[in-house]
Design an enzyme around this catalytic site. Structure first.
Site, PDB file in Angstrom:
ATOM      1  N   GLY A  27       0.842  -1.188   0.000  1.00  0.00           N
ATOM      2  CA  GLY A  27       0.000   0.000   0.000  1.00  0.00           C
ATOM      3  C   GLY A  27       0.879   1.240   0.000  1.00  0.00           C
ATOM      4  CG  ASP A  84      -0.470   0.100  12.368  1.00  0.00           C
ATOM      5  OD1 ASP A  84       0.676  -0.351  12.293  1.00  0.00           O
ATOM      6  OD2 ASP A  84      -0.755   1.268  12.042  1.00  0.00           O
ATOM      7  CG  HIS A 109       3.255   2.907  13.532  1.00  0.00           C
ATOM      8  ND1 HIS A 109       3.736   3.883  14.378  1.00  0.00           N
ATOM      9  CD2 HIS A 109       1.944   2.740  13.868  1.00  0.00           C
ATOM     10  CE1 HIS A 109       2.749   4.281  15.178  1.00  0.00           C
ATOM     11  NE2 HIS A 109       1.659   3.592  14.894  1.00  0.00           N
TER      12      HIS A 109
HETATM   13  N1  LIG Z   1       0.576   5.377   5.294  1.00  0.00           N
HETATM   14  C1  LIG Z   1       1.760   5.914   5.668  1.00  0.00           C
HETATM   15  O1  LIG Z   1       2.291   6.797   4.992  1.00  0.00           O
HETATM   16  C2  LIG Z   1       2.487   5.440   6.876  1.00  0.00           C
HETATM   17  C3  LIG Z   1       2.248   4.178   7.392  1.00  0.00           C
HETATM   18  N2  LIG Z   1       3.081   3.680   8.352  1.00  0.00           N
HETATM   19  C4  LIG Z   1       2.865   2.320   8.829  1.00  0.00           C
HETATM   20  O2  LIG Z   1       3.077   1.435   7.724  1.00  0.00           O
HETATM   21  C5  LIG Z   1       2.242   0.293   7.873  1.00  0.00           C
HETATM   22  C6  LIG Z   1       1.397   0.118   6.614  1.00  0.00           C
HETATM   23  O3  LIG Z   1       0.513   1.209   6.524  1.00  0.00           O
HETATM   24  P1  LIG Z   1      -0.010   1.737   5.096  1.00  0.00           P
HETATM   25  O4  LIG Z   1       1.089   1.736   4.112  1.00  0.00           O
HETATM   26  O5  LIG Z   1      -0.733   3.007   5.386  1.00  0.00           O
HETATM   27  O6  LIG Z   1      -1.056   0.604   4.712  1.00  0.00           O
HETATM   28  P2  LIG Z   1      -2.064   0.569   3.473  1.00  0.00           P
HETATM   29  O7  LIG Z   1      -3.436   0.413   4.020  1.00  0.00           O
HETATM   30  O8  LIG Z   1      -1.800   1.697   2.524  1.00  0.00           O
HETATM   31  O9  LIG Z   1      -1.642  -0.780   2.729  1.00  0.00           O
HETATM   32  C7  LIG Z   1      -1.762  -2.001   3.356  1.00  0.00           C
HETATM   33  C8  LIG Z   1      -1.287  -3.097   2.415  1.00  0.00           C
HETATM   34  O10 LIG Z   1      -1.354  -4.332   3.129  1.00  0.00           O
HETATM   35  C9  LIG Z   1      -2.045  -5.252   2.335  1.00  0.00           C
HETATM   36  N3  LIG Z   1      -2.680  -6.280   3.150  1.00  0.00           N
HETATM   37  C10 LIG Z   1      -3.915  -6.302   3.697  1.00  0.00           C
HETATM   38  N4  LIG Z   1      -4.116  -7.473   4.343  1.00  0.00           N
HETATM   39  C11 LIG Z   1      -2.971  -8.198   4.171  1.00  0.00           C
HETATM   40  C12 LIG Z   1      -2.561  -9.492   4.559  1.00  0.00           C
HETATM   41  N5  LIG Z   1      -3.380 -10.293   5.240  1.00  0.00           N
HETATM   42  N6  LIG Z   1      -1.335  -9.924   4.214  1.00  0.00           N
HETATM   43  C13 LIG Z   1      -0.488  -9.122   3.514  1.00  0.00           C
HETATM   44  N7  LIG Z   1      -0.823  -7.879   3.095  1.00  0.00           N
HETATM   45  C14 LIG Z   1      -2.045  -7.434   3.426  1.00  0.00           C
HETATM   46  C15 LIG Z   1      -3.043  -4.420   1.557  1.00  0.00           C
HETATM   47  O11 LIG Z   1      -3.491  -5.127   0.423  1.00  0.00           O
HETATM   48  P3  LIG Z   1      -4.981  -4.955  -0.212  1.00  0.00           P
HETATM   49  O12 LIG Z   1      -4.796  -4.110  -1.418  1.00  0.00           O
HETATM   50  O13 LIG Z   1      -5.387  -6.336  -0.570  1.00  0.00           O
HETATM   51  O14 LIG Z   1      -5.845  -4.339   0.850  1.00  0.00           O
HETATM   52  C16 LIG Z   1      -2.160  -3.237   1.179  1.00  0.00           C
HETATM   53  O15 LIG Z   1      -1.348  -3.558   0.088  1.00  0.00           O
HETATM   54  C17 LIG Z   1       1.440   0.522   9.155  1.00  0.00           C
HETATM   55  O16 LIG Z   1       2.166  -0.044  10.217  1.00  0.00           O
HETATM   56  C18 LIG Z   1       1.443   2.034   9.293  1.00  0.00           C
HETATM   57  O17 LIG Z   1       1.244   2.510  10.614  1.00  0.00           O
HETATM   58  C19 LIG Z   1       4.153   4.373   8.841  1.00  0.00           C
HETATM   59  C20 LIG Z   1       4.439   5.623   8.373  1.00  0.00           C
HETATM   60  C21 LIG Z   1       3.553   6.304   7.457  1.00  0.00           C
HETATM   61 MG   LIG Z   2       1.224   6.954  11.866  1.00  0.00          MG
END
Ligand SMILES: NC(=O)C1=CN([C@@H]2O[C@H](COP(=O)(O)OP(=O)(O)OC[C@H]3O[C@@H](n4cnc5c(N)ncnc54)[C@H](OP(=O)(O)O)[C@@H]3O)[C@@H](O)[C@H]2O)C=CC1
Ligand SMILES: [Mg+2]
Ligand SMILES: CC[C@](O)(C(C)=O)C(=O)O
Ligand SMILES: [Mg+2]
Length: 337
Positions: A27, A84, A109
């Site tokens: 993501g 998370d 995170h």
């Molecule tokens: N967003 C940000 O900029 C920031 C995020 N973080 C941290 O990074 C981490 C990810 O957040 P973020 O990037 O926002 O997440 P997103 O919601 O953008 O993306 C999540 C990803 O995980 C996938 N996913 C969902 N379920 C599963 C599973 N069972 N197995 C493997 N992959 C799966 C999703 O796929 P699908 O397309 O199928 O849903 C998607 O590709 C968190 O810990 C967050 O706190 C830290 C700093 C900033």
């Molecule tokens: Mg955060």
């Protein structure tokens, strides 16, 4: 209290280049880490469930996509970048059974470690590389030759090399161009949650929406209200980003500066500061984490209701029309993952 800050010259890129990295999730952060790791010469694969809608995005970039279990099994650095609230299930079912001596479990995170939702075995390194910015900008800045600062932390270090590995990873995604600060899972988690709730997302969104409401309810044109409280906010924050609040105050008129100095404290009152302190206490004592985990387990009813209300706020319609007329502003959301 002084902090340790590392830059590219302090990092050894060859450490992460010598490892097999699994990025679990593709993501906002996942796509940024995976693509920049690959551009930095790192052997990377993506872990996603069979039915994931992110699979085609990663495959379109030429990345190898496996299930999280397969990706964890063939890798020795596993970075979990799934939501998370889902991480503990992915960890228990797909990652933990595939961990071996010498592996490193990485987080973007600290939520799941700080609140003890994941308890890794003692034979693996546990570390964090947390960019201080949204994933899409982490990637955009990397491509532009810039970088978003990162925090690194080490929770477990049986190898004795976890910090050097985390710093190497942070450098590979561009973080050490801007600065990498060493912290703890506790400090990262609590400050990150506080920042996003009180200032960056919660505070800023509420400030903008309320300013828009006050102007439009008083009869002013929504388009003027939008430019005033949202569009121009970016330009004002750009000046703060470049030179602090002082640089912003240097650039604005003295009329604005007098209004800033005398009226700002009437908006952000001592009561608002007390509210911020209460929000920090709920983060520190685990109240927020318990509430969010329970909300997710219940199917996120309140989250969805509030999301919908936000999407229907009149500022969105006004902004959509105006951004559509500024080609350099209106970036399609499909631009990146
Ligand atoms: N967003 C940000 O900029 C920031 C995020 N973080 C941290 O990074 C981490 C990810 O957040 P973020 O990037 O926002 O997440 P997103 O919601 O953008 O993306 C999540 C990803 O995980 C996938 N996913 C969902 N379920 C599963 C599973 N069972 N197995 C493997 N992959 C799966 C999703 O796929 P699908 O397309 O199928 O849903 C998607 O590709 C968190 O810990 C967050 O706190 C830290 C700093 C900033
Ligand atoms: Mg955060
Ligand atoms: C500000 C929100 C954030 O903490 C981030 C982009 O850094 C997040 O969790 O998305
Ligand atoms: Mg953050």
């Amino acid at each position: 209290m002084s902090v340790e800050i590392f830059y590219d010259d302090d990092a050894d890129l060859s450490i992460i280049q010598g490892r097999k990295v699994a990025v679990i999730g593709y993501g906002s952060q996942g796509h940024a880490h995976a693509l920049s790791l690959r551009d930095s010469g790192v052997d990377v694969r993506i872990g996603l469930p069979e039915g994931s809608k992110s699979r085609s995005k990663a495959e379109d970039e030429g990345l190898r996509v496996l299930t999280p279990a397969e990706a964890a099994k063939e890798s020795d650095v596993i970075m979990i970048l799934a939501p998370d609230t889902k991480q503990r299930f992915i960890y228990a079912e797909e990652i933990e059974p595939n961990l071996s001596d010498g592996d490193a479990l990485f987080f973007g995170h600290g939520f799941n470690i700080r609140y003890e939702l994941i308890k890794p075995p003692a034979n693996v390194d546990v570390a964090m590389v947390a960019p201080k910015g949204p994933g899409h900008l982490v990637r955009r800045q990397f491509v532009d030759g810039k970088g978003v600062p990162c925090l690194i932390a080490v929770e477990q270090d049986p190898s004795g090399n976890a910090q050097a590995l985390a710093l190497s990873y942070a450098a590979a995604i561009g973080g050490a161009r801007a600065g990498v600060i060493k912290t703890t899972f506790k400090e990262e988690t609590e400050t990150d949650l506080f920042g996003e709730q009180s200032v960056l997302c919660g505070g800023a969104s509420a400030l903008v929406q309320t300013g828009f409401e006050v102007l439009t309810e008083a009869g002013y044109a929504p388009e003027i209200a939008y430019f005033e409280v949202l569009h121009e906010l970016k330009l004002i924050v750009d000046l703060m980003y470049e030179g602090g609040i002082a640089r912003m105050r240097y650039s604005i008129s003295d009329t604005a500066e007098y209004g800033d100095l005398t009226r700002g404290p009437r908006v952000i009152t001592p009561e608002v500061k007390e509210n911020m302190k209460a929000i920090l206490r709920e983060i520190q004592d685990g109240t927020f984490a318990r509430e969010w985990v329970a909300e997710d387990e219940a199917g996120r009813p309140n989250f969805r209701k509030l999301q919908q209300a936000g999407e229907q706020h009149p500022i969105e319609e006004t902004g959509g029309k105006l951004r559509g007329l500024m080609s350099w502003v209106d970036r399609p959301i499909t631009e990146t993952a």
